[in-house]
Scaffold this motif. Structure first.
Motif: not given
Length: 644
Positions: A19, A78, A81, A87, A404
């Motif tokens: 990612g 993305r 994301e 995250n 994402g």
């Protein structure tokens, strides 16, 4: 082989794709962590690591530039994301609690004069603030990069540079140098916090510098600008009538120029898709039919299957293009772009599935089966299903990557939950392994006539989970593969030569021995010479012997391939009401209807032989014998009745 290797590498990269924030973490560890021999550009501070050689430094700079470019591409492709709060790099909710804790600790330690602890927590607080700025900087770019010009981007970069200038790295470096030789806990934490801060500042400073030098990497390339449609839109809007209409359309952020261009694009897209669906299809079909061979049949099957998806693909592309014109100069929302991406991905996957179907059924099955009659239909179906599942899975993973989703984490979570899934799907897994056992044991195939304790019929299809059997009264029965794999069954179709005729022929006890013996010999000669009856002299087993040698197994050829040619005609027994002749033979055919015809002919010829030899068929009967003396004694003298 090279193409296959390249494909495998591409698939590996797809499934291992990290990612956006994982990529940020990797870049920091690779180029800015203390153990990395990277070139840093933090002003006023010397590198803590050994300086690399010039050629190493050059390669590292090139690698770092490539990683920065990749990071920018991910931000553009993305954006959803990048904006995700959950995250591994920075969590805003957790950061608030951590900030409050650090601020409180700094105040307490300063009050008590613990300067070392104050510096430790100050470094941790600055590292947290730097992470927060990095997160909000990228999240802001993900939201606004399509509408941001170079001037606005430069202003944002300058604001972030001013924040970095507020971090007194010289002072922190001095504290770090003093803490290095010390062995206490606080000094160790100072060293760790300084290195973390230095890594964050180094990465952020270098990335801002690179982006300031290359603002074109975030330029939004609109299709309207690329094809100079913005000029046409302005000219249309300059017409007096359209200008008046635009005064009403401005409330919904539209104008006549964009609307007319949108309608024109949709008309062109519809015309192109119609031409592909009808005109181009007829033209290509005509060319293919001019010289029709195997390849042309395959092309024709594919052409029939993909013309509707191509029609939808052109329409979708035209609608996307027109929608972008309709929204100009605003960029298309990320959700709509994702929707079109999913549509294109689905159409592409469907076209691949159509080609796979054509390749298997129009080429391998129709033509390959002629060369290899042992090719099993269920094996082809299994391979075909696996290929289809693979295509759909790859398409799904590509969509998840675009959305994402961290594929690496997803696969890891699937591995962790694999045990629970396996326990919950025990029956499904056992049925799948039952399918494998059926295929590799070759116990039966599609189209075979099988019989078990509970079911008898013809195998319609062997699926992943169940086998479908059509009974002789035309009912469809579904049986789990695990049940069939572990149940004794009769396979009446595993017979190459030989369907049995067995009977006991009864003749009356009044038959003469010579006639009976002659009839038995004639019946045997008739069967030996009958064209439909299998005998050892009329069965060629050489082909079977060669097949058996190729398999290199010590097995009876006749039992392995179902070849029976036994022929027996003998006087068998004296029963209650008949003298029985045993007739035991096998037909050459295994088909039921042909077997019935041969059996009928044999019965008629046996009847003829018995008639010729003066023999009669026996049937269950009883004979009653009267003894005259016993009758007279039982009933007495017979007297005539007197007249009254």
């Amino acid at each position: 082989m090279k193409k296959l290797f390249a494909l495998s590498v591409a698939l590996t990269l797809l499934f291992a794709a990290a990612g956006f924030w994982e990529e940020v973490i990797e870049i920091e560890k690779r180029f800015y962590a203390p153990q990395a021999a990277a070139v840093q550009t933090v002003p006023g501070e010397a590198n803590a690591t050994a300086q690399p050689k010039p050629q190493d430094a050059s390669s590292l700079v090139d690698e770092r530039v490539g990683r920065f470019n990749h990071l920018i591409s991910m931000l553009r492709e993305r954006p959803y994301e990048v904006k995700a709060e959950e995250n591994p790099f920075f969590n805003p909710n957790e950061a608030k609690r951590e900030r409050a804790k650090l601020v409180a600790r700094i105040g307490v330690n300063r009050e008590y004069g613990y300067e070392a602890a104050v510096m430790r927590d100050t470094m941790a607080l600055k590292a947290l603030e730097t992470k927060e700025h990095i997160y909000h900087f990228f999240a802001g770019l993900a939201d606004t990069w399509t509408s941001m010009d170079d001037k606005a981007l430069k202003a944002v970069i300058e604001a972030e540079r001013k924040f970095l200038d507020t971090i007194d790295m010289r002072r922190f470096a001095q504290v770090y140098e003093k803490s290095l030789p010390l062995q206490d806990k606080i000094s160790a934490q100072i060293v760790q916090n300084y290195r973390d801060l230095k890594m964050q500042v180094g990465f952020y400073s270098d990335f801002l510098e690179y982006l300031a030098s290359n603002p074109s990497l975030l330029h939004y390339r609109s299709l309207a600008a690329m094809f100079k449609l913005d000029v046409i839109i302005d000219k249309i809007n300059g017409v007096e009538l359209f200008a008046k209409l635009n005064t009403y359309l401005r409330y919904i952020r539209l104008d006549m120029g964009r609307i007319l261009i949108f309608l024109l694009i949709m008309l062109i897209a519809w015309g192109a898709s119609f031409a592909i669906y009808h005109n181009l299809y007829r033209f290509l079909k005509k060319k293919i039919l001019e010289k029709r061979d195997r390849v042309d049949e395959l092309l024709l099957a594919n052409l029939d299957g993909i013309r509707k998806p191509l029609y939808l693909l052109v329409l979708a592309f035209g609608f996307e293009f027109g929608l972008e014109i309709l929204l100009y100069p605003r960029p298309m929302p990320g959700g709509i772009g994702l929707l079109f991406y999913a549509l294109y991905l689905g159409i592409g996957a469907y076209i691949i599935l159509v080609i796979i179907d054509s390749l298997f059924f129009d080429y391998l099955v129709k033509h390959g089966e002629l060369k290899n009659r042992q090719m099993r239909q269920e094996l082809i179906n299994l391979v075909l299903s696996i290929l289809k599942i693979t295509v759909v899975t790859i398409a799904l993973f590509m969509l998840l990557v675009r959305m994402g989703v961290n594929i690496t984490g997803l696969l890891a979570s699937l591995g962790i939950g694999g045990l629970a899934i396996a326990l919950a799907a025990q029956n499904t897994l056992s049925n799948f392994f039952g399918l494998l056992k059926i295929i590799f044991d070759n116990s039966f195939s599609q189209g075979d006539w099988i019989e078990t304790k509970d079911v008898e019929g013809t195998v319609v299809e062997i699926g992943f989970i169940s086998t479908f059997i059509r009974t002789f009264d035309n009912a469809l029965i579904t049986v789990p593969n695990a049940t069939l794999a572990n149940t004794p069954l009769k396979n009446w179709s595993k017979r190459t030569v030989g369907r049995r005729i067995k009977m006991h022929l009864g003749v009356t006890y009044g038959a003469k021995r010579e006639s009976l013996k002659k009839a038995i010999e004639e019946i045997k000669e008739m069967l030996l010479s009958h064209p439909g009856i299998a005998t050892p002299q009329t069965i060629d087993t050489q082909v079977l012997m060669r097949r058996s040698k190729r398999e290199k197994k010590l097995l009876s050829v006749e039992d392995k391939y179902g070849v029976k040619s036994t022929l027996l005609v003998y006087l068998d027994e004296f029963s209650d009401s008949s003298v029985n002749i045993l007739i035991y033979a096998f037909t050459k055919t295994t088909k039921w209807e042909e077997w019935l015809k041969i059996k009928e002919d044999v019965l008629l010829k046996i009847w003829e032989i018995l008639d010729r030899n003066g023999l009669q068929f026996a049937f269950p009967s009883e004979s009653i014998y009267f003894d005259p003396e016993n009758v007279k004694e039982s009933f007495g003298p017979f007297k005539e009745p007197r007249n009254v």
